[in-house]
Motif scaffolding. Structure first.
Motif, PDB file in Angstrom:
ATOM      1  N   ILE A   1      61.202  60.145  37.886  1.00  0.00           N
ATOM      2  CA  ILE A   1      60.173  59.631  36.971  1.00  0.00           C
ATOM      3  C   ILE A   1      58.851  59.465  37.736  1.00  0.00           C
ATOM      4  O   ILE A   1      57.790  59.864  37.250  1.00  0.00           O
ATOM      5  CB  ILE A   1      60.628  58.307  36.305  1.00  0.00           C
ATOM      6  N   ALA A   2      58.922  58.937  38.932  1.00  0.00           N
ATOM      7  CA  ALA A   2      57.696  58.761  39.732  1.00  0.00           C
ATOM      8  C   ALA A   2      57.050  60.111  40.048  1.00  0.00           C
ATOM      9  O   ALA A   2      55.824  60.238  40.038  1.00  0.00           O
ATOM     10  CB  ALA A   2      58.021  58.002  41.020  1.00  0.00           C
ATOM     11  N   ALA A   3      57.884  61.118  40.289  1.00  0.00           N
ATOM     12  CA  ALA A   3      57.353  62.458  40.579  1.00  0.00           C
ATOM     13  C   ALA A   3      56.645  63.034  39.349  1.00  0.00           C
ATOM     14  O   ALA A   3      55.660  63.777  39.479  1.00  0.00           O
ATOM     15  CB  ALA A   3      58.480  63.386  41.036  1.00  0.00           C
ATOM     16  N   ALA A   4      57.137  62.682  38.162  1.00  0.00           N
ATOM     17  CA  ALA A   4      56.473  63.150  36.932  1.00  0.00           C
ATOM     18  C   ALA A   4      55.146  62.421  36.728  1.00  0.00           C
ATOM     19  O   ALA A   4      54.150  63.031  36.329  1.00  0.00           O
ATOM     20  CB  ALA A   4      57.380  62.931  35.722  1.00  0.00           C
ATOM     21  N   LEU A   5      55.142  61.134  37.013  1.00  0.00           N
ATOM     22  CA  LEU A   5      53.940  60.330  36.745  1.00  0.00           C
ATOM     23  C   LEU A   5      52.757  60.680  37.639  1.00  0.00           C
ATOM     24  O   LEU A   5      51.630  60.337  37.310  1.00  0.00           O
ATOM     25  CB  LEU A   5      54.273  58.838  36.829  1.00  0.00           C
ATOM     26  N   VAL A   6      52.999  61.357  38.757  1.00  0.00           N
ATOM     27  CA  VAL A   6      51.862  61.774  39.600  1.00  0.00           C
ATOM     28  C   VAL A   6      51.388  63.193  39.262  1.00  0.00           C
ATOM     29  O   VAL A   6      50.423  63.681  39.866  1.00  0.00           O
ATOM     30  CB  VAL A   6      52.156  61.654  41.122  1.00  0.00           C
TER      31      VAL A   6
ATOM     32  N   PHE B   1      56.744  56.730  49.012  1.00  0.00           N
ATOM     33  CA  PHE B   1      56.644  57.169  47.618  1.00  0.00           C
ATOM     34  C   PHE B   1      57.842  56.616  46.839  1.00  0.00           C
ATOM     35  O   PHE B   1      58.991  56.821  47.227  1.00  0.00           O
ATOM     36  CB  PHE B   1      56.628  58.703  47.537  1.00  0.00           C
ATOM     37  N   ALA B   2      57.555  55.923  45.727  1.00  0.00           N
ATOM     38  CA  ALA B   2      58.634  55.315  44.919  1.00  0.00           C
ATOM     39  C   ALA B   2      59.656  54.660  45.835  1.00  0.00           C
ATOM     40  O   ALA B   2      60.849  54.984  45.816  1.00  0.00           O
ATOM     41  CB  ALA B   2      59.299  56.375  44.024  1.00  0.00           C
ATOM     42  N   ALA B   3      59.155  53.729  46.649  1.00  0.00           N
ATOM     43  CA  ALA B   3      59.982  53.122  47.701  1.00  0.00           C
ATOM     44  C   ALA B   3      61.229  52.422  47.152  1.00  0.00           C
ATOM     45  O   ALA B   3      62.215  52.257  47.865  1.00  0.00           O
ATOM     46  CB  ALA B   3      59.144  52.149  48.521  1.00  0.00           C
ATOM     47  N   GLY B   4      61.175  52.031  45.870  1.00  0.00           N
ATOM     48  CA  GLY B   4      62.335  51.363  45.267  1.00  0.00           C
ATOM     49  C   GLY B   4      63.519  52.299  45.031  1.00  0.00           C
ATOM     50  O   GLY B   4      64.636  51.834  44.811  1.00  0.00           O
ATOM     51  N   ALA B   5      63.256  53.595  45.061  1.00  0.00           N
ATOM     52  CA  ALA B   5      64.342  54.562  44.851  1.00  0.00           C
ATOM     53  C   ALA B   5      65.060  54.753  46.189  1.00  0.00           C
ATOM     54  O   ALA B   5      64.579  55.472  47.070  1.00  0.00           O
ATOM     55  CB  ALA B   5      63.780  55.888  44.330  1.00  0.00           C
ATOM     56  N   ASN B   6      66.171  54.092  46.326  1.00  0.00           N
ATOM     57  CA  ASN B   6      66.893  54.018  47.603  1.00  0.00           C
ATOM     58  C   ASN B   6      67.388  55.403  48.067  1.00  0.00           C
ATOM     59  O   ASN B   6      68.287  55.995  47.457  1.00  0.00           O
ATOM     60  CB  ASN B   6      68.068  53.054  47.434  1.00  0.00           C
ATOM     61  N   ARG B   7      66.765  55.891  49.138  1.00  0.00           N
ATOM     62  CA  ARG B   7      67.064  57.250  49.614  1.00  0.00           C
ATOM     63  C   ARG B   7      68.497  57.390  50.143  1.00  0.00           C
ATOM     64  O   ARG B   7      69.146  58.409  49.932  1.00  0.00           O
ATOM     65  CB  ARG B   7      66.081  57.670  50.712  1.00  0.00           C
ATOM     66  N   GLU B   8      68.964  56.368  50.839  1.00  0.00           N
ATOM     67  CA  GLU B   8      70.336  56.449  51.382  1.00  0.00           C
ATOM     68  C   GLU B   8      71.352  56.534  50.253  1.00  0.00           C
ATOM     69  O   GLU B   8      72.353  57.239  50.346  1.00  0.00           O
ATOM     70  CB  GLU B   8      70.656  55.213  52.231  1.00  0.00           C
ATOM     71  N   GLN B   9      71.036  55.783  49.198  1.00  0.00           N
ATOM     72  CA  GLN B   9      71.939  55.770  48.048  1.00  0.00           C
ATOM     73  C   GLN B   9      71.960  57.148  47.364  1.00  0.00           C
ATOM     74  O   GLN B   9      73.021  57.663  47.020  1.00  0.00           O
ATOM     75  CB  GLN B   9      71.459  54.681  47.089  1.00  0.00           C
ATOM     76  N   ILE B  10      70.775  57.737  47.199  1.00  0.00           N
ATOM     77  CA  ILE B  10      70.691  59.072  46.592  1.00  0.00           C
ATOM     78  C   ILE B  10      71.447  60.087  47.459  1.00  0.00           C
ATOM     79  O   ILE B  10      72.197  60.934  46.956  1.00  0.00           O
ATOM     80  CB  ILE B  10      69.211  59.507  46.414  1.00  0.00           C
TER      81      ILE B  10
ATOM     82  N   LYS C   1      60.335  67.010  48.481  1.00  0.00           N
ATOM     83  CA  LYS C   1      59.285  66.594  49.408  1.00  0.00           C
ATOM     84  C   LYS C   1      59.029  65.088  49.280  1.00  0.00           C
ATOM     85  O   LYS C   1      58.904  64.371  50.271  1.00  0.00           O
ATOM     86  CB  LYS C   1      58.010  67.386  49.083  1.00  0.00           C
ATOM     87  N   LYS C   2      58.965  64.627  48.044  1.00  0.00           N
ATOM     88  CA  LYS C   2      58.734  63.186  47.806  1.00  0.00           C
ATOM     89  C   LYS C   2      59.900  62.342  48.329  1.00  0.00           C
ATOM     90  O   LYS C   2      59.719  61.207  48.736  1.00  0.00           O
ATOM     91  CB  LYS C   2      58.564  62.898  46.303  1.00  0.00           C
ATOM     92  N   PHE C   3      61.072  62.912  48.303  1.00  0.00           N
ATOM     93  CA  PHE C   3      62.247  62.196  48.817  1.00  0.00           C
ATOM     94  C   PHE C   3      62.009  61.811  50.282  1.00  0.00           C
ATOM     95  O   PHE C   3      62.383  60.726  50.726  1.00  0.00           O
ATOM     96  CB  PHE C   3      63.497  63.089  48.709  1.00  0.00           C
TER      97      PHE C   3
END
Ligand code: FE2
Length: 183
Positions: free
Chosen positions: A116-121, A144-153, A137-139
């Motif tokens: 969603i954050a990638a769409a909003l930019v 960028f969208a720091a709340g989206a936990n990368r380890e979890q993804i 790249k955003k990952f």
């Protein structure tokens, strides 16, 4: 368990539009994951749709969030596998991820926010103009969208999926319901 009945219950318990959209997006990714992995699409989709049903009822209190959700899901007819995945998607309870369904919900949940954050930019703020490579790249940009936990993804690896494949699958799934997401 009927999706329409689940949606009615969700709409009585969730007022925040963005939370509702997050639950719909999680459903879409879970359906795509189930399809990809040869699992039950309805079971996985409804687990995704239901997973945050108690977020407003619990006021975001992490010690009760997802316990109540699992109970509400059971009342709506969810089976134990679904209730368990909902319970353990909140790490606060210390319940380990065991089944594929547990693991799928856990990694799908934060991917929605990143996409969603990638769409909003994007200039048009549309999912249709987001490319998987830009999400990848955003990952890597931790701010960028720091709340989206990368380890979890990245735990999509537990399902045998490469990160790139998972992001592509998630993006495509969300693009498929772009109208519902208003993106
Ligand atoms: Fe969630």
């Amino acid at each position: 368990m009927l999706r329409e009945e689940v949606l009615v219950s969700i709409k009585t318990n969730v007022e925040n539009e963005n939370l509702l959209k997050h639950m719909l997006a999680t459903e879409a990714i879970m359906r795509a994951l189930a399809k990809r992995l040869g699992e039950d699409e309805e079971e996985w989709g409804l687990t995704g749709l239901l997973h945050d049903i108690d977020m407003e009822l619990t006021g975001g209190d992490m010690s009760s969030h997802s316990k109540l959700g699992a109970d509400l899901a059971r009342e709506l007819g969810a089976n134990e596998a679904m209730a368990r995945a909902i319970l353990c998607h909140n790490e606060a309870h210390g319940v380990s991820l065991e089944t594929k369904l547990d693991k799928a919900l856990f990694c799908a949940d934060p991917l929605t926010g990143l996409i969603i954050a990638a769409a909003l930019v994007r200039p048009d703020k549309k999912l249709a103009s987001v490319e998987a490579k830009s999400v990848i790249k955003k990952f890597k940009e931790k701010s960028f969208a720091a709340g989206a936990n990368r380890e979890q993804i990245a735990q999509c690896s537990e399902l045998g999926l490469e990160l790139n494949e998972f992001i592509e699958l998630g993006l495509e799934a969300m693009q498929g319901i772009a109208t519902d997401l208003g993106l």
